[in-house]
Write a protein that holds these residues in place. Structure first.
Motif, PDB file in Angstrom:
ATOM      1  N   ILE A  81       4.071  -6.125  11.514  1.00 36.17           N
ATOM      2  CA  ILE A  81       2.932  -5.225  11.321  1.00 36.17           C
ATOM      3  C   ILE A  81       2.851  -4.603   9.929  1.00 36.17           C
ATOM      4  O   ILE A  81       1.764  -4.356   9.414  1.00 36.17           O
ATOM      5  CB  ILE A  81       2.929  -4.140  12.419  1.00 36.17           C
ATOM      6  CG1 ILE A  81       1.573  -3.444  12.474  1.00 36.17           C
ATOM      7  CG2 ILE A  81       4.072  -3.136  12.203  1.00 36.17           C
ATOM      8  CD1 ILE A  81       1.351  -2.636  13.731  1.00 36.17           C
ATOM      9  N   ALA A  82       3.970  -4.330   9.302  1.00 32.29           N
ATOM     10  CA  ALA A  82       3.945  -3.719   7.969  1.00 32.29           C
ATOM     11  C   ALA A  82       4.703  -4.568   6.958  1.00 32.29           C
ATOM     12  O   ALA A  82       5.155  -4.070   5.942  1.00 32.29           O
ATOM     13  CB  ALA A  82       4.520  -2.315   8.019  1.00 32.29           C
ATOM     14  N   HIS A  83       4.822  -5.863   7.237  1.00 28.06           N
ATOM     15  CA  HIS A  83       5.551  -6.758   6.338  1.00 28.06           C
ATOM     16  C   HIS A  83       4.866  -6.856   4.976  1.00 28.06           C
ATOM     17  O   HIS A  83       5.524  -6.776   3.937  1.00 28.06           O
ATOM     18  CB  HIS A  83       5.666  -8.149   6.970  1.00 28.06           C
ATOM     19  CG  HIS A  83       6.323  -9.161   6.092  1.00 28.06           C
ATOM     20  ND1 HIS A  83       7.674  -9.148   5.832  1.00 28.06           N
ATOM     21  CD2 HIS A  83       5.817 -10.217   5.401  1.00 28.06           C
ATOM     22  CE1 HIS A  83       7.975 -10.147   5.006  1.00 28.06           C
ATOM     23  NE2 HIS A  83       6.864 -10.808   4.730  1.00 28.06           N
ATOM     24  N   ALA A  84       3.558  -7.045   4.977  1.00 36.21           N
ATOM     25  CA  ALA A  84       2.815  -7.188   3.720  1.00 36.21           C
ATOM     26  C   ALA A  84       1.663  -6.198   3.594  1.00 36.21           C
ATOM     27  O   ALA A  84       0.965  -6.199   2.589  1.00 36.21           O
ATOM     28  CB  ALA A  84       2.288  -8.617   3.588  1.00 36.21           C
ATOM     29  N   SER A  85       1.447  -5.366   4.600  1.00 37.42           N
ATOM     30  CA  SER A  85       0.374  -4.374   4.554  1.00 37.42           C
ATOM     31  C   SER A  85       0.785  -3.204   3.651  1.00 37.42           C
ATOM     32  O   SER A  85       1.965  -2.896   3.523  1.00 37.42           O
ATOM     33  CB  SER A  85       0.071  -3.850   5.953  1.00 37.42           C
ATOM     34  OG  SER A  85      -0.406  -4.888   6.786  1.00 37.42           O
ATOM     35  N   SER A  86      -0.204  -2.565   3.052  1.00 38.51           N
ATOM     36  CA  SER A  86       0.107  -1.465   2.144  1.00 38.51           C
ATOM     37  C   SER A  86      -0.994  -0.412   2.171  1.00 38.51           C
ATOM     38  O   SER A  86      -2.162  -0.718   2.421  1.00 38.51           O
ATOM     39  CB  SER A  86       0.288  -1.981   0.717  1.00 38.51           C
ATOM     40  OG  SER A  86      -0.887  -2.626   0.255  1.00 38.51           O
ATOM     41  N   ILE A  87      -0.600   0.825   1.923  1.00 32.22           N
ATOM     42  CA  ILE A  87      -1.563   1.919   1.818  1.00 32.22           C
ATOM     43  C   ILE A  87      -2.371   1.710   0.542  1.00 32.22           C
ATOM     44  O   ILE A  87      -1.815   1.384  -0.510  1.00 32.22           O
ATOM     45  CB  ILE A  87      -0.835   3.274   1.767  1.00 32.22           C
ATOM     46  CG1 ILE A  87       0.035   3.460   3.018  1.00 32.22           C
ATOM     47  CG2 ILE A  87      -1.825   4.421   1.634  1.00 32.22           C
ATOM     48  CD1 ILE A  87       0.977   4.631   2.937  1.00 32.22           C
ATOM     49  N   TYR A  88      -3.669   1.862   0.630  1.00 34.20           N
ATOM     50  CA  TYR A  88      -4.503   1.688  -0.551  1.00 34.20           C
ATOM     51  C   TYR A  88      -4.096   2.672  -1.650  1.00 34.20           C
ATOM     52  O   TYR A  88      -3.767   3.840  -1.368  1.00 34.20           O
ATOM     53  CB  TYR A  88      -5.974   1.902  -0.211  1.00 34.20           C
ATOM     54  CG  TYR A  88      -6.620   0.731   0.484  1.00 34.20           C
ATOM     55  CD1 TYR A  88      -6.915  -0.441  -0.210  1.00 34.20           C
ATOM     56  CD2 TYR A  88      -6.935   0.780   1.836  1.00 34.20           C
ATOM     57  CE1 TYR A  88      -7.516  -1.526   0.424  1.00 34.20           C
ATOM     58  CE2 TYR A  88      -7.533  -0.298   2.472  1.00 34.20           C
ATOM     59  CZ  TYR A  88      -7.808  -1.448   1.757  1.00 34.20           C
ATOM     60  OH  TYR A  88      -8.388  -2.518   2.394  1.00 34.20           O
ATOM     61  N   SER A  89      -4.139   2.204  -2.881  1.00 30.88           N
ATOM     62  CA  SER A  89      -3.825   3.046  -4.023  1.00 30.88           C
ATOM     63  C   SER A  89      -4.718   4.285  -4.014  1.00 30.88           C
ATOM     64  O   SER A  89      -5.935   4.178  -3.847  1.00 30.88           O
ATOM     65  CB  SER A  89      -4.039   2.257  -5.321  1.00 30.88           C
ATOM     66  OG  SER A  89      -3.848   3.078  -6.448  1.00 30.88           O
ATOM     67  N   GLY A  90      -4.092   5.431  -4.176  1.00 33.60           N
ATOM     68  CA  GLY A  90      -4.835   6.686  -4.200  1.00 33.60           C
ATOM     69  C   GLY A  90      -4.926   7.390  -2.867  1.00 33.60           C
ATOM     70  O   GLY A  90      -5.235   8.594  -2.818  1.00 33.60           O
ATOM     71  N   ILE A  91      -4.644   6.690  -1.783  1.00 34.87           N
ATOM     72  CA  ILE A  91      -4.779   7.301  -0.456  1.00 34.87           C
ATOM     73  C   ILE A  91      -3.657   8.300  -0.163  1.00 34.87           C
ATOM     74  O   ILE A  91      -3.920   9.396   0.361  1.00 34.87           O
ATOM     75  CB  ILE A  91      -4.835   6.219   0.647  1.00 34.87           C
ATOM     76  CG1 ILE A  91      -6.179   5.482   0.601  1.00 34.87           C
ATOM     77  CG2 ILE A  91      -4.596   6.818   2.030  1.00 34.87           C
ATOM     78  CD1 ILE A  91      -7.377   6.347   0.949  1.00 34.87           C
ATOM     79  N   ARG A  92      -2.420   7.946  -0.488  1.00 31.77           N
ATOM     80  CA  ARG A  92      -1.321   8.866  -0.166  1.00 31.77           C
ATOM     81  C   ARG A  92      -1.468  10.213  -0.881  1.00 31.77           C
ATOM     82  O   ARG A  92      -1.364  11.261  -0.237  1.00 31.77           O
ATOM     83  CB  ARG A  92       0.038   8.227  -0.470  1.00 31.77           C
ATOM     84  CG  ARG A  92       1.196   9.027   0.110  1.00 31.77           C
ATOM     85  CD  ARG A  92       2.531   8.393  -0.209  1.00 31.77           C
ATOM     86  NE  ARG A  92       2.737   7.135   0.473  1.00 31.77           N
ATOM     87  CZ  ARG A  92       3.254   7.025   1.706  1.00 31.77           C
ATOM     88  NH1 ARG A  92       3.557   8.120   2.392  1.00 31.77           N
ATOM     89  NH2 ARG A  92       3.434   5.843   2.238  1.00 31.77           N
ATOM     90  N   PRO A  93      -1.735  10.229  -2.199  1.00 28.78           N
ATOM     91  CA  PRO A  93      -1.942  11.544  -2.823  1.00 28.78           C
ATOM     92  C   PRO A  93      -3.154  12.279  -2.273  1.00 28.78           C
ATOM     93  O   PRO A  93      -3.150  13.521  -2.197  1.00 28.78           O
ATOM     94  CB  PRO A  93      -2.095  11.216  -4.315  1.00 28.78           C
ATOM     95  CG  PRO A  93      -2.364   9.756  -4.389  1.00 28.78           C
ATOM     96  CD  PRO A  93      -1.701   9.150  -3.209  1.00 28.78           C
TER      97      PRO A  93
END
Length: 218
Positions: A81-93
């Motif tokens: 499920i999270a092997h290659a998925s990533s939070i979009y740039s800018g979303i975490r901040p």
């Protein structure tokens, strides 16, 4: 005044296409079939198993083989499920800064709850997410307003004080019918003309989304 932000998950907070589409490719490879190119599938990622099984195998829910293929797809997807998925740039901040603005946030997705919970946990977003509504949590999934209304209720926040943010027309319809402000995320998995959705706000990237969030306190 907006007090809570409700985000779709796939294509809005997280780029999940690599693992969703990769699961289809894994299934095709194991069957000795040609792989559907990622570029031909990624715009369908928000459609989940139904959309991806259709493009990958020509299967639709009324077909006899569909339930077995869907079960296999979900099991394989959960494993990676999270092997290659990533939070979009800018979303975490953006998320990290919401509390300082007096804003709460949660997730309203059509993804099954157990998968959404696992994905958020593995990406380190679950602890700060105040409410999580999956596709099987409310009486009906989006585009029904029921998931949005349930999220607002669990946040103890009037629907009119919430905004629904998503990259699919279903997100906008659900939010609008729940009486919420709507924001179309134009950087996600857009499968139809986004202007036709008639969202209250259209952002083309996460920088524009951040700018809109910043404007809420002015």
């Amino acid at each position: 005044m907006i007090k809570a932000l409700l985000f779709d998950l796939d294509g809005t907070l997280v780029d999940t296409a690599p693992d969703l589409c990769g699961t289809i490719q894994d299934m095709q490879s194991d069957r000795g079939l040609d792989l559907t190119p990622m570029t031909a599938m990624e715009h369908l990622a928000s459609g989940g198993a139904r959309a991806l099984l259709k493009i990958g195998f020509g299967l639709e829910p009324q077909f006899a083989d569909f339930p077995a293929f869907r079960a296999e797809f979900l099991a394989r997807y959960e494993a990676r499920i999270a092997h290659a998925s990533s939070i979009y740039s800018g979303i975490r901040p953006l998320l990290d800064g919401l509390s300082a603005k007096g804003l709460r946030w949660g997730v309203v997705t059509n993804k099954p709850y157990y998968l959404a919970e696992k994905l958020l946990a593995e990406l380190g977003l679950l602890d700060d997410c105040e409410v999580l509504i999956g596709g099987d949590t409310a009486a009906a999934p989006k585009p029904s307003p029921a998931p949005c209304l349930l999220a607002a209720s669990r946040l103890n926040t009037p629907a009119q004080a919430c905004a629904m943010i998503g990259d699919d027309e279903r997100d906008i319809v659900a939010g609008r019918d729940a009486g919420m402000q709507t924001v179309a995320a134009g950087y996600g998995y857009i499968a139809s003309p986004i202007e036709a959705w008639q969202a209250d706000v259209l952002v083309h990237n996460t920088r524009e989304l951040q700018a809109w969030v910043d404007s809420l306190g002015r």
